[in-house]
Design a protein around this motif. Structure first.
Motif, PDB file in Angstrom:
ATOM      1  N   GLU A 288       0.816  -1.232   0.094  1.00 58.21           N
ATOM      2  CA  GLU A 288       0.020  -0.136  -0.050  1.00 58.21           C
ATOM      3  C   GLU A 288       0.790   1.086  -0.024  1.00 58.21           C
ATOM      4  O   GLU A 288       0.702   2.164  -0.660  1.00 58.21           O
ATOM      5  N   ARG A 289       1.988   1.272   0.491  1.00 58.16           N
ATOM      6  CA  ARG A 289       3.012   2.355   0.675  1.00 58.16           C
ATOM      7  C   ARG A 289       4.108   2.175  -0.230  1.00 58.16           C
ATOM      8  O   ARG A 289       5.220   2.779   0.098  1.00 58.16           O
ATOM      9  N   GLY A 290       4.161   1.229  -0.983  1.00 55.10           N
ATOM     10  CA  GLY A 290       5.254   0.963  -1.958  1.00 55.10           C
ATOM     11  C   GLY A 290       6.489   0.254  -1.043  1.00 55.10           C
ATOM     12  O   GLY A 290       7.678   0.611  -1.578  1.00 55.10           O
ATOM     13  N   LEU A 291       6.251  -0.534  -0.079  1.00 54.59           N
ATOM     14  CA  LEU A 291       7.296  -1.134   0.708  1.00 54.59           C
ATOM     15  C   LEU A 291       7.329  -2.541   0.355  1.00 54.59           C
ATOM     16  O   LEU A 291       6.444  -3.236  -0.132  1.00 54.59           O
ATOM     17  N   GLU A 292       8.608  -3.127   0.665  1.00 55.72           N
ATOM     18  CA  GLU A 292       8.706  -4.374   0.808  1.00 55.72           C
ATOM     19  C   GLU A 292       9.346  -4.844   2.187  1.00 55.72           C
ATOM     20  O   GLU A 292       9.680  -4.083   3.083  1.00 55.72           O
ATOM     21  N   PRO A 293       9.364  -6.070   2.280  1.00 59.02           N
ATOM     22  CA  PRO A 293      10.265  -6.517   3.925  1.00 59.02           C
ATOM     23  C   PRO A 293      11.454  -6.013   3.943  1.00 59.02           C
ATOM     24  O   PRO A 293      11.815  -5.707   4.968  1.00 59.02           O
ATOM     25  N   ALA A 306      14.384  -9.902   5.401  1.00 56.65           N
ATOM     26  CA  ALA A 306      14.433 -10.463   3.970  1.00 56.65           C
ATOM     27  C   ALA A 306      13.159 -10.739   3.208  1.00 56.65           C
ATOM     28  O   ALA A 306      12.936 -10.708   2.077  1.00 56.65           O
ATOM     29  N   THR A 307      12.304 -11.420   4.018  1.00 49.09           N
ATOM     30  CA  THR A 307      11.146 -12.057   3.517  1.00 49.09           C
ATOM     31  C   THR A 307       9.993 -11.805   4.211  1.00 49.09           C
ATOM     32  O   THR A 307      10.013 -11.623   5.429  1.00 49.09           O
ATOM     33  N   ALA A 308       8.790 -11.943   3.554  1.00 53.39           N
ATOM     34  CA  ALA A 308       7.359 -11.916   4.235  1.00 53.39           C
ATOM     35  C   ALA A 308       7.364 -12.942   5.530  1.00 53.39           C
ATOM     36  O   ALA A 308       6.843 -12.419   6.498  1.00 53.39           O
ATOM     37  N   ASP A 309       7.956 -13.976   5.231  1.00 51.10           N
ATOM     38  CA  ASP A 309       7.624 -15.156   6.081  1.00 51.10           C
ATOM     39  C   ASP A 309       8.612 -14.747   7.372  1.00 51.10           C
ATOM     40  O   ASP A 309       8.075 -14.883   8.507  1.00 51.10           O
ATOM     41  N   ARG A 310       9.750 -14.128   7.165  1.00 50.57           N
ATOM     42  CA  ARG A 310      10.728 -13.460   8.445  1.00 50.57           C
ATOM     43  C   ARG A 310       9.875 -12.409   8.923  1.00 50.57           C
ATOM     44  O   ARG A 310       9.964 -12.401  10.274  1.00 50.57           O
ATOM     45  N   LEU A 311       9.089 -11.565   8.380  1.00 50.16           N
ATOM     46  CA  LEU A 311       8.440 -10.486   8.819  1.00 50.16           C
ATOM     47  C   LEU A 311       7.303 -11.169   9.766  1.00 50.16           C
ATOM     48  O   LEU A 311       7.136 -10.518  10.919  1.00 50.16           O
ATOM     49  N   ARG A 312       6.475 -12.047   9.500  1.00 43.71           N
ATOM     50  CA  ARG A 312       5.410 -12.757   9.995  1.00 43.71           C
ATOM     51  C   ARG A 312       6.203 -13.415  11.354  1.00 43.71           C
ATOM     52  O   ARG A 312       5.356 -13.197  12.460  1.00 43.71           O
TER      53      ARG A 312
END
Length: 491
Positions: A288-293, A306-312
């Motif tokens: 939504e804000r142009g971001l990545e993990p 590095a990844t969405a899984d790591r962020l979760r």
């Protein structure tokens, strides 16, 4: 005969209110400015500050630096009053008592907290006057749901009780609660209007970021101001608006022309910082804000996620941990111009959104200074005011030095002074004002903190006095100094 405790001689005295900008002496007696003039009688301590600017200490309306190390970094940036107004705390009575017992190098004060009131009422969180309680519970789903009518009334009762205990306003983290109904926000604003205090809002999502939001965040703020008559303060408009400056600033400007009380603040950094468990940092919402993990840096380890899984994984394990969020590129001329526009907006104040320290390893003794390399925070904690003055007057900005200083001292004081009488003595440098004073070298004044070295104190700050006591002397922190006093409404 000695008439004064301290005399600062021969500096360039700038008083943002009267417009004075001349070489003068400044005499201090006790905790007040006794006299500003020429050839003043001697003091018990005399300092030659020729070639330096002498002006009112900076007032930060948006500081989460509740720890000693963070407050010291702010003092080294010229801050003499640091207030927790956006998030707020609850109960404020306990927050004032605890801070007074611990002592602070700078003046302090608190708004009450809509978010914490919701945590208490909707999720059973026990409130203890600590901001860390908010961070610890920021990811809890219970407090983020839509409230029932009786629940809203209980939330309002908590806010009203804190206002009676001297809260400086109401902090509203609307952006952390996307499911909260707009009617609840209007009820909070109406309470603020009736009590004669401002609200300090982290706005709900803009329609450009979240098309299905219940109401556009900027529209919500100006609507509340218009419908209730409340003074609505738009916190860190730079980090919640990003590249939508034309629409949002235009909206605020039109609302003000129509008579609504809407004020704004900004800081000169492209990255933000908050708890990793915030609703808008869910992996599925980053785009939504142009971001990545990889736009996020996990403060406890310095890890670039590095990844969405790591962020979760991190959000589940440590939802209150802080993360740096890279929104705008400070090296990009277009993004840099956006940041400058927010700072230059008429009557916008400089406010840091300073953050508490995160320790990458074992925390040392609380009184440790200089801060060791293991201490991590956002560079805005250490450098917002020096950086803002540099940017506004030398590196792209068009303001005179007195105009830039007003954004750091006089304008924040005026924003609060209608309901906080003590603020009428701050933000100015004149006879009878509080002796909250900063002395700096205008040629050297600059931030030194960076994202890689975020606790490096600013350069060019020579002296900082709080209530007539040196907190910074000859560019060195006075580690024993704790002259900070509470700032409370109606006092």
């Amino acid at each position: 005969m000695v008439n004064f405790d301290i005399v600062l001689r021969g500096g360039r005295v700038i008083d943002p209110e009267s417009g004075m900008d001349a070489v003068r002496d400044v005499a201090i007696a006790g905790d007040r400015v006794a006299q500003v003039g020429t050839a003043l009688p001697p003091g018990r301590r005399e300092l030659d500050v020729t070639g330096h600017v002498v002006t009112a200490g900076f007032i930060d309306l948006h500081s989460h630096a509740f720890d000693l190390g963070g407050a010291r970094l702010q003092a080294m940036d010229g801050v003499t009053t640091a207030l927790e107004l956006e998030a707020g705390v609850a109960p404020v009575r306990i927050a004032y008592e605890r801070t007074a017992a611990a002592g602070r190098p700078v003046n302090y004060g608190f708004a009450t907290s809509w978010a914490l009131a919701r945590m208490e009422v909707l999720d059973g969180v026990r409130l203890d006057g600590e901001l860390r309680t908010l961070f610890a519970n920021v990811a809890g789903p219970g407090w983020q749901r839509a409230a029932t009518g009786p629940e809203v009334r209980r939330v309002l009762a908590r806010l009203e009780a804190d206002i009676a205990d001297g809260a400086l306003g109401i902090g509203v983290l609307a952006g952390y609660v996307p499911a909260a109904r707009p009617e609840e926000y209007l009820a909070v604003a109406a309470l603020a209007a009736n009590a004669g205090v401002p609200t300090f809002t982290h706005s709900r999502d803009l329609i450009e970021f979240a098309p299905d939001t219940l109401i556009d965040g900027a529209e919500e703020i100006v609507r509340a101001a218009g419908e209730t008559g409340a003074h609505m303060h738009y916190c860190h408009v730079n980090s919640t608006t990003l590249r939508q400056a034309d629409r949002v600033l235009g909206l605020v400007e039109r609302a003000r022309r129509a008579g609504a009380r809407v004020s704004t603040e900004a800081y000169p950094y492209g990255a933000g910082m908050t708890g990793i468990g915030a609703a808008f940092l869910a992996p599925e919402r980053l785009r939504e804000r142009g971001l990545e993990p990889t736009s996020l840096t996990y403060a406890p380890t310095g890890e670039r996620i590095a990844t969405a899984d790591r962020l979760r994984e991190l959000r589940a394990a440590d939802p209150g941990a802080l993360v740096i969020i890279r929104h705008l590129d400070e090296d990009d001329p277009v993004d840099r111009d956006f940041l400058l526009r927010y700072l230059l907006f008429p009557d916008a104040v400089v406010a840091s959104d300073a953050m508490p320290l995160t320790w990458m390893g074992t925390a040392p003794e609380p009184d440790a200074w200089p801060l060791p390399r293991e201490a991590f925070t956002h560079p805005r904690t250490a450098g917002t005011f020096s950086r803002s003055i540099r940017v506004l007057t030398r590196d792209g900005g068009s303001l005179s030095l007195p105009e830039a200083l007003a954004k750091c001292s006089l304008l924040p004081a005026r924003l609060l002074q209608d309901h906080v009488p003590s603020m009428r003595r701050k933000g100015r440098l004149a006879d009878g004002c509080d002796a909250d004073i900063v002395v700096f070298d205008p040629a050297r004044l600059s931030d030194q903190a960076s994202y890689d070295d975020p606790t490096r104190p600013s350069a060019g700050i020579r002296h900082v006095l709080v209530n007539g006591e040196f907190v910074v002397s000859d560019a060195r922190l006075v580690t024993s100094a704790r002259p900070g006093r509470p700032v409370r409404a109606w006092l």
